[in-house]
Write an enzyme that holds these catalytic residues in place. Sequence first.
Site, short mmCIF file in Angstrom:
data_model
loop_
_atom_site.label_atom_id
_atom_site.label_comp_id
_atom_site.label_asym_id
_atom_site.label_seq_id
_atom_site.Cartn_x
_atom_site.Cartn_y
_atom_site.Cartn_z
N GLU A 69 -0.89 95.82 -24.26
CA GLU A 69 -1.48 96.86 -23.54
C GLU A 69 -1.91 98.07 -24.36
O GLU A 69 -2.80 98.33 -24.79
CB GLU A 69 -1.33 97.32 -22.19
N ASP A 89 2.86 93.62 -20.87
CA ASP A 89 2.54 94.96 -20.35
C ASP A 89 3.96 95.79 -20.03
O ASP A 89 4.56 95.50 -19.26
CB ASP A 89 1.76 94.89 -18.80
N ILE A 91 4.65 98.80 -19.20
CA ILE A 91 4.80 99.49 -17.72
C ILE A 91 3.65 99.06 -16.76
O ILE A 91 2.53 99.63 -17.00
CB ILE A 91 4.92 100.94 -17.76
N ASP A 92 3.53 98.27 -15.97
CA ASP A 92 2.55 97.82 -15.19
C ASP A 92 2.80 98.87 -14.01
O ASP A 92 3.57 98.68 -13.22
CB ASP A 92 2.38 96.32 -14.72
N THR A 94 1.41 102.55 -14.07
CA THR A 94 1.81 103.77 -14.93
C THR A 94 1.59 104.93 -13.93
O THR A 94 2.28 105.78 -14.06
CB THR A 94 0.82 103.85 -16.15
N ASP A 219 -1.95 92.27 -17.33
CA ASP A 219 -1.52 92.65 -16.16
C ASP A 219 -0.86 91.35 -15.02
O ASP A 219 -0.35 91.55 -14.32
CB ASP A 219 -2.78 93.45 -15.28
#
Length: 291
Positions: A69, A89, A91-92, A94, A219
Amino acid sequence: MADWTSYLNFGISIAKQASEIVLTAFHQQKEVTLKSSPADLVTETDQRVEKILISAIRNQYPQHRFIGEESVAAGERVELTDSPTWIIDPIDGTVNFVHRFPFVAISIAFSVNKQTEFGIVYSLVEDKMFHAQRGRGAFLNGQPLHASGQEDINRCVVVTEIGAERDDLALSTMTTNIFRLLKLPVHGVRALGTAAVDMCQVATGGADAYYHIGMHCWDIAASAIIVQEAGGVVMDTDGSKFDMMSRRVIAASSTAVAHHISQVIQAFPCRRDDEDPSKCVCGATGVNGLS
């Protein structure tokens, strides 16, 4: 069928290691930067964790490719080839991370020949490790997962997200979709703020369906195979075959429920993840995803 178990175990190991950085930062004040909209956020931790994950994988598997990402946000193209590719990802969720809302995940998928071989979603505040390997089932903290199998849309809990889109067309489409589902009616509509964890709820049987327009391949690549291996179905919002680059998805307990949702909801225009931005003629609508 190739055995990717050692690769899967390596991915789980580095996800757990990286989670320590995220958990340490979770309760601290964050420096927040905006990306493509006031609701599309990034922190130093997002960028740091992605670099750590990619570095660890590259050291172990130097010939592999990556889609991340934050790398894409920095200008890299999204290109899924036949080569072994890790889709990350860091940190999905954020926005959740920034506000200390406790649904934050690290999502890692692994693709070969453009087919996802395994997916890892670690909901780290909850300490829930979801994983699945193609043809070998889906698991939560080592225990098998099974979708609910629900076929009656009127008895479903549906999960979705508003996402980072804030233009009039995207917002009106998203709210109209929720209105239409509630009028069917469904039992309820929920949102956790992370697409990866949202979709995994379908794999657990806790939710019966998830849909979203505007998210990105990083995601949902991992959670899509988790749903499929738990006995659920994944498709495009128009009822066609799932394409992780299309930025549209329905995940459901059954084909009947998925098709019913596809007949109720509408999509707004989104540029594909793998589309060359210089050749895009779709305008600015829907270019943002869930942070």
